[in-house]
Design a protein around this motif. Structure first.
Motif, PDB file in Angstrom:
ATOM      1  N   GLY A  40       0.770  -1.015   0.049  1.00 51.68           N
ATOM      2  CA  GLY A  40       0.016  -0.036  -0.122  1.00 51.68           C
ATOM      3  C   GLY A  40       0.943   1.144   0.016  1.00 51.68           C
ATOM      4  O   GLY A  40       1.750   1.150   0.432  1.00 51.68           O
ATOM      5  N   PRO A  41       0.389   2.119  -0.554  1.00 57.18           N
ATOM      6  CA  PRO A  41      -0.805   2.161  -1.256  1.00 57.18           C
ATOM      7  C   PRO A  41      -0.858   1.659  -2.756  1.00 57.18           C
ATOM      8  O   PRO A  41       0.346   1.304  -3.288  1.00 57.18           O
ATOM      9  CB  PRO A  41      -1.177   3.762  -1.626  1.00 57.18           C
ATOM     10  N   VAL A  42      -1.996   1.099  -3.339  1.00 60.72           N
ATOM     11  CA  VAL A  42      -2.199   0.733  -4.442  1.00 60.72           C
ATOM     12  C   VAL A  42      -3.121   1.494  -5.300  1.00 60.72           C
ATOM     13  O   VAL A  42      -4.367   1.909  -4.585  1.00 60.72           O
ATOM     14  CB  VAL A  42      -2.769  -0.618  -4.554  1.00 60.72           C
ATOM     15  N   VAL A  43      -2.851   2.405  -6.504  1.00 64.45           N
ATOM     16  CA  VAL A  43      -3.498   3.174  -7.067  1.00 64.45           C
ATOM     17  C   VAL A  43      -3.735   2.740  -8.731  1.00 64.45           C
ATOM     18  O   VAL A  43      -2.639   2.527  -9.220  1.00 64.45           O
ATOM     19  CB  VAL A  43      -2.902   4.703  -7.010  1.00 64.45           C
ATOM     20  N   ALA A  44      -4.892   2.802  -9.225  1.00 66.20           N
ATOM     21  CA  ALA A  44      -5.235   2.251 -10.432  1.00 66.20           C
ATOM     22  C   ALA A  44      -6.453   2.781 -10.915  1.00 66.20           C
ATOM     23  O   ALA A  44      -7.266   3.150 -10.131  1.00 66.20           O
ATOM     24  CB  ALA A  44      -5.149   0.805 -10.309  1.00 66.20           C
ATOM     25  N   PHE A  45      -6.683   2.788 -12.075  1.00 63.12           N
ATOM     26  CA  PHE A  45      -8.041   3.266 -12.825  1.00 63.12           C
ATOM     27  C   PHE A  45      -8.990   2.127 -12.897  1.00 63.12           C
ATOM     28  O   PHE A  45     -10.038   2.429 -12.760  1.00 63.12           O
ATOM     29  CB  PHE A  45      -7.753   3.597 -14.066  1.00 63.12           C
ATOM     30  N   ASN A  46      -8.462   0.700 -12.772  1.00 61.63           N
ATOM     31  CA  ASN A  46      -9.628  -0.206 -12.728  1.00 61.63           C
ATOM     32  C   ASN A  46      -8.859  -1.471 -11.853  1.00 61.63           C
ATOM     33  O   ASN A  46      -7.795  -1.498 -11.493  1.00 61.63           O
ATOM     34  CB  ASN A  46      -9.969  -0.580 -14.070  1.00 61.63           C
ATOM     35  N   GLU A  47      -9.892  -2.205 -11.732  1.00 64.55           N
ATOM     36  CA  GLU A  47      -9.665  -3.715 -10.996  1.00 64.55           C
ATOM     37  C   GLU A  47      -8.385  -4.427 -11.564  1.00 64.55           C
ATOM     38  O   GLU A  47      -7.563  -4.896 -10.678  1.00 64.55           O
ATOM     39  CB  GLU A  47     -10.745  -4.475 -10.771  1.00 64.55           C
ATOM     40  N   ALA A  48      -8.477  -4.675 -12.839  1.00 67.39           N
ATOM     41  CA  ALA A  48      -7.491  -5.617 -13.542  1.00 67.39           C
ATOM     42  C   ALA A  48      -6.030  -4.993 -13.283  1.00 67.39           C
ATOM     43  O   ALA A  48      -5.061  -5.682 -12.906  1.00 67.39           O
ATOM     44  CB  ALA A  48      -7.718  -5.713 -14.996  1.00 67.39           C
ATOM     45  N   ASP A  49      -5.958  -3.701 -13.593  1.00 65.32           N
ATOM     46  CA  ASP A  49      -4.512  -2.855 -13.066  1.00 65.32           C
ATOM     47  C   ASP A  49      -4.119  -3.092 -11.865  1.00 65.32           C
ATOM     48  O   ASP A  49      -2.970  -3.143 -11.454  1.00 65.32           O
ATOM     49  CB  ASP A  49      -4.768  -1.400 -13.762  1.00 65.32           C
ATOM     50  N   ALA A  50      -5.076  -2.768 -10.794  1.00 65.09           N
ATOM     51  CA  ALA A  50      -4.739  -3.047  -9.386  1.00 65.09           C
ATOM     52  C   ALA A  50      -4.221  -4.509  -9.172  1.00 65.09           C
ATOM     53  O   ALA A  50      -3.222  -4.430  -8.524  1.00 65.09           O
ATOM     54  CB  ALA A  50      -6.154  -2.782  -8.573  1.00 65.09           C
ATOM     55  N   ILE A  51      -4.791  -5.364  -9.462  1.00 62.39           N
ATOM     56  CA  ILE A  51      -4.498  -6.901  -9.533  1.00 62.39           C
ATOM     57  C   ILE A  51      -2.941  -6.944  -9.984  1.00 62.39           C
ATOM     58  O   ILE A  51      -2.059  -7.412  -9.414  1.00 62.39           O
ATOM     59  CB  ILE A  51      -5.438  -7.801  -9.902  1.00 62.39           C
ATOM     60  N   ALA A  52      -2.711  -6.331 -10.909  1.00 57.71           N
ATOM     61  CA  ALA A  52      -1.472  -6.468 -11.823  1.00 57.71           C
ATOM     62  C   ALA A  52      -0.319  -6.119 -11.078  1.00 57.71           C
ATOM     63  O   ALA A  52       0.962  -6.675 -10.962  1.00 57.71           O
ATOM     64  CB  ALA A  52      -1.483  -5.953 -13.190  1.00 57.71           C
ATOM     65  N   VAL A  53      -0.505  -4.838 -10.271  1.00 57.09           N
ATOM     66  CA  VAL A  53       0.399  -4.114  -9.587  1.00 57.09           C
ATOM     67  C   VAL A  53       0.688  -4.823  -8.183  1.00 57.09           C
ATOM     68  O   VAL A  53       1.614  -4.450  -7.738  1.00 57.09           O
ATOM     69  CB  VAL A  53       0.439  -2.710  -9.599  1.00 57.09           C
ATOM     70  N   THR A  54      -0.294  -5.531  -8.007  1.00 61.31           N
ATOM     71  CA  THR A  54      -0.270  -5.954  -6.510  1.00 61.31           C
ATOM     72  C   THR A  54       0.463  -7.413  -6.417  1.00 61.31           C
ATOM     73  O   THR A  54       1.017  -7.713  -5.779  1.00 61.31           O
ATOM     74  CB  THR A  54      -1.590  -6.148  -5.978  1.00 61.31           C
ATOM     75  N   HIS A  55       0.229  -8.241  -7.667  1.00 61.66           N
ATOM     76  CA  HIS A  55       0.673  -9.583  -7.684  1.00 61.66           C
ATOM     77  C   HIS A  55       2.157  -9.605  -7.652  1.00 61.66           C
ATOM     78  O   HIS A  55       2.694 -10.581  -6.937  1.00 61.66           O
ATOM     79  CB  HIS A  55       0.417 -10.177  -8.923  1.00 61.66           C
ATOM     80  N   PRO A  56       3.138  -8.852  -8.003  1.00 57.80           N
ATOM     81  CA  PRO A  56       4.656  -9.028  -7.840  1.00 57.80           C
ATOM     82  C   PRO A  56       5.117  -9.084  -6.370  1.00 57.80           C
ATOM     83  O   PRO A  56       6.023  -9.836  -5.852  1.00 57.80           O
ATOM     84  CB  PRO A  56       5.203  -7.770  -8.644  1.00 57.80           C
ATOM     85  N   HIS A  57       4.246  -8.332  -5.579  1.00 58.06           N
ATOM     86  CA  HIS A  57       4.496  -8.037  -4.104  1.00 58.06           C
ATOM     87  C   HIS A  57       4.197  -9.443  -3.440  1.00 58.06           C
ATOM     88  O   HIS A  57       4.717  -9.719  -2.651  1.00 58.06           O
ATOM     89  CB  HIS A  57       3.901  -6.771  -3.612  1.00 58.06           C
ATOM     90  N   VAL A  58       2.888 -10.013  -3.886  1.00 59.43           N
ATOM     91  CA  VAL A  58       2.670 -11.193  -3.249  1.00 59.43           C
ATOM     92  C   VAL A  58       3.417 -12.360  -3.744  1.00 59.43           C
ATOM     93  O   VAL A  58       3.959 -13.313  -2.793  1.00 59.43           O
ATOM     94  CB  VAL A  58       1.376 -11.770  -3.931  1.00 59.43           C
ATOM     95  N   MET A  59       4.194 -12.680  -4.768  1.00 59.92           N
ATOM     96  CA  MET A  59       5.079 -13.500  -5.324  1.00 59.92           C
ATOM     97  C   MET A  59       6.346 -13.345  -4.525  1.00 59.92           C
ATOM     98  O   MET A  59       7.044 -14.168  -4.046  1.00 59.92           O
ATOM     99  CB  MET A  59       5.401 -13.405  -6.801  1.00 59.92           C
ATOM    100  N   ASP A  60       6.911 -11.938  -4.289  1.00 55.12           N
ATOM    101  CA  ASP A  60       8.108 -11.667  -3.530  1.00 55.12           C
ATOM    102  C   ASP A  60       8.005 -12.006  -2.114  1.00 55.12           C
ATOM    103  O   ASP A  60       9.238 -12.265  -1.542  1.00 55.12           O
ATOM    104  CB  ASP A  60       8.233 -10.003  -3.562  1.00 55.12           C
ATOM    105  N   HIS A  61       6.836 -12.303  -1.606  1.00 56.83           N
ATOM    106  CA  HIS A  61       6.685 -12.666  -0.041  1.00 56.83           C
ATOM    107  C   HIS A  61       5.859 -13.731   0.156  1.00 56.83           C
ATOM    108  O   HIS A  61       5.330 -14.118   1.033  1.00 56.83           O
ATOM    109  CB  HIS A  61       5.873 -11.506   0.621  1.00 56.83           C
ATOM    110  N   ALA A  62       5.820 -14.791  -0.835  1.00 60.16           N
ATOM    111  CA  ALA A  62       5.508 -15.983  -0.763  1.00 60.16           C
ATOM    112  C   ALA A  62       6.113 -16.811   0.258  1.00 60.16           C
ATOM    113  O   ALA A  62       7.019 -17.039   0.607  1.00 60.16           O
ATOM    114  CB  ALA A  62       5.694 -16.968  -2.077  1.00 60.16           C
ATOM    115  N   GLY A  63       5.026 -17.331   1.232  1.00 58.20           N
ATOM    116  CA  GLY A  63       5.295 -17.890   2.502  1.00 58.20           C
ATOM    117  C   GLY A  63       5.774 -16.889   3.710  1.00 58.20           C
ATOM    118  O   GLY A  63       6.030 -17.558   4.601  1.00 58.20           O
TER     119      GLY A  63
END
Length: 313
Positions: free
Chosen positions: A229-252
């Motif tokens: 956070g923050p996550v700022v985007a115009f739409n839901e797909a873009d918001a997911i796209a910029v969130t996903h790399p952080h999820v992968m970086d912190h797997a486990g």
């Protein structure tokens, strides 16, 4: 019988009047400037109510805000309240910590009144815990939306398909002006000073569309693990796209994200990624609506999909 006396004198120029005291049964509390408080005592105060803030998280709060602490006769901290200015007409209020036994006796409203007096005439926004929501309502704050505190052990899932015509890349120093502009449009006020604290300790991702930044996200160490956070985007797909790399970086690892999205693909993505709803707080405002309804029209205005923190908004 409860004995309670309150002496409040005018506060000039945002300074704390050190003669302000409140008598709560056997407790006499005095207000002091939070900037003078010992970090370890502040940390102990937040730990005492189950909040995850580390001393480093408190340092960031103090860098960006002002506030008061309630101190008892032997120097122990009994409560805190802070405000964070975003422009000349809007502030968020946060880190309002009052042990239940003192909150029931009026210490919370006492500190809130001082914070609002020192901040001056302006619009206020805050995110209220269940325990404090009734207090804020009694002070005139209006309920706006629910914030879902999502957290857990990040689980790697298949990478979502990027929206057509977009690419992802790491945020660079040359992107700062663009993301500040996006954030101001989504948040409704400039947070340039806050980003000076966030950027050096965060990893950022931007989404490019037609050679322009259309979305961004930051992720930093916070509390028990990391916070997106923050996550700022115009739409839901873009918001997911910029969130996903952080999820992968912190797997486990422990990962947290605070969002006002209750339904749709974004919260569903979070749940599949192991970041499930853990708790909720309530966004409230005084002096005018905080939430920018235009942000809900996907594609027309950028929107805040994940908060920088509950205190900062």
């Amino acid at each position: 019988m409860q004995e309670r006396s309150l002496r409040t004198e005018p506060v000039q120029g945002g300074a704390v009047d050190h003669h302000d005291t409140i008598q709560l049964e056997a407790f006499e509390l005095t207000l002091e400037d939070i900037a003078r408080a010992d970090i370890e005592k502040l940390h102990a105060l937040s730990v005492g109510v189950g909040w995850p803030h580390r001393p480093k998280d408190w340092h960031m709060l103090l860098e960006n805000g002002n506030g008061v602490v309630a101190v008892d006769s032997i120097g122990r901290l009994a409560g805190s309240a802070m405000w964070f200015d975003f422009g000349q007409s809007f502030s968020t209020i946060g880190m309002v910590i009052t042990p239940p036994r003192l909150q029931a006796r009026g210490a919370g409203s006492w500190m809130m009144l001082h914070v609002m007096q020192q901040a001056g005439k302006r619009q206020f926004g805050l995110n209220a815990t269940r325990a404090a929501k009734r207090l804020y309502q009694s002070m005139g704050f209006m309920i706006e939306k629910t914030v879902f505190q999502c957290q857990g052990e990040a689980t790697p899932i298949a990478t979502p398909r990027l929206p057509g015509g977009t690419t992802l890349r790491a945020l660079t120093s040359g992107d700062v002006d663009a993301i500040l502009t996006l954030d101001e449009k989504a948040f409704g006020a400039s947070r340039k000073t806050l980003f000076k604290s966030l950027l050096p300790v965060s990893k950022g991702v931007v989404l490019m569309r037609e050679q322009r930044i259309a979305a961004f996200s930051l992720c930093r160490r916070f509390g028990r693990g990391a916070l997106i956070g923050p996550v700022v985007a115009f739409n839901e797909a873009d918001a997911i796209a910029v969130t996903h790399p952080h999820v992968m970086d912190h797997a486990g690892q422990f990962l947290r994200l605070d969002t006002r999205e209750e339904s749709g693909n974004f919260p569903q993505y979070l749940a599949r990624s192991g970041i499930a709803v853990f708790d909720t707080v309530t966004t409230m405002s005084l002096g005018g609506s905080w939430m920018r309804e235009s942000g809900g029209q996907q594609g027309l205005q950028p929107k805040t999909w994940a908060l920088a923190s509950q205190a900062f908004g």
